[in-house]
Design an enzyme around this catalytic site. Structure first.
Site, PDB file in Angstrom:
ATOM      1  N   CYS A  10       1.005  -1.156   0.046  1.00  0.00           N
ATOM      2  CA  CYS A  10      -0.028  -0.026  -0.086  1.00  0.00           C
ATOM      3  C   CYS A  10       0.937   1.315   0.023  1.00  0.00           C
ATOM      4  CB  CYS A  10      -0.958  -0.039   1.176  1.00  0.00           C
ATOM      5  SG  CYS A  10      -0.050   0.072   2.711  1.00  0.00           S
ATOM      6  N   CYS A  13       3.199   1.639   2.890  1.00  0.00           N
ATOM      7  CA  CYS A  13       4.416   0.640   2.818  1.00  0.00           C
ATOM      8  C   CYS A  13       5.417   1.024   1.849  1.00  0.00           C
ATOM      9  CB  CYS A  13       4.110  -0.787   2.222  1.00  0.00           C
ATOM     10  SG  CYS A  13       2.828  -1.793   3.299  1.00  0.00           S
TER      11      CYS A  13
END
Ligand code: SF4
Length: 217
Positions: A10, A13
């Site tokens: 995501c 991240c």
């Protein structure tokens, strides 16, 4: 130093990866940065919220994106913890012992329960497969000079614990050795039985496979 970023890819991240890379660059430290997206692995490593940041086997943050400054502080803390010196160091290593001194060193807790013996059998199997050396946790506990030197020289210090008491992990850290990998058998869904010392080969294989995967990362 091994830095692991756990997440499913995501935006957070990705931001964490950028922050980590920037922190490593600014500090000028040698670090291997790994991104781990395998969901099963997340669970096994105890990451309950993503993104997760693990430095040398220790969870440092979960569910948020630490700033570059914060990550630099975390890295510096790990560096300081690694330089902690033992208080006594008098025993020489037995040259006939299997302690490695380099490469991968396995330190099972070898405790008096099924899960402690699973850690022992897994270390034996990994050693026999040539993935590293079964090493003496008792030697670390005695703060023997040779044992400590060899553990510090090892590229990977793999702590294998039977249960949440984490005797291997704590013994290593007490002696100033920071494990680069830490596995707890009960966290793999294997129940502890105090009155059982026999091991199930499938359970041993679970630990062996997990260590093998993590060594390949
Ligand atoms: S970690 Fe658990 S199984 Fe291993 S020696 Fe300690 S108490 Fe026993």
């Amino acid at each position: 130093m091994i830095i692991e970023i756990f997440g499913m890819g995501c935006v957070k991240c990705k931001q964490l990866m950028m922050n980590v890379q920037q922190a490593v660059k600014e500090l000028g430290v040698e670090a291997q940065v790994n991104k781990i997206e395998d969901f099963e692995m997340l669970i096994r490593r105890g990451i309950t919220m993503t993104p997760g940041l693990v430095i040398d086997g220790e969870i440092r943050s979960m569910g948020r994106v630490p700033s570059v400054i914060e990550i630099k502080e975390m890295i510096e803390v790990v560096g300081k913890e690694k330089t902690v010196q033992p208080t006594s160091a008098t025993t020489k290593r037995d040259p006939s012992c299997g302690c490695s001194g380099e490469g991968v060193a396995f330190y099972p807790c070898s405790g008096g329960s099924n899960v402690g013996q699973i850690s022992n059998d897994a270390a034996k199997s990994l050693s026999e497969q040539g993935l590293g050396k079964f090493s003496c946790l008792a030697g670390i506990g005695s703060h023997g000079e040779g044992f400590l030197t060899n553990a510090k020289r090892a590229k990977h210090v793999v702590s294998l614990d039977g249960c949440a008491s984490k005797c291997s992990y704590n013994t290593l850290r007490h002696a100033g050795i920071e494990p680069t990998m830490h596995i707890v058998v009960t966290e793999l869904g294997i129940k502890k039985a105090y009155d059982q010392l026999s091991t199930n080969p499938e359970d041993v294989e679970k630990v062996v496979s997990l260590v093998r995967i993590q060594l390949q990362q």
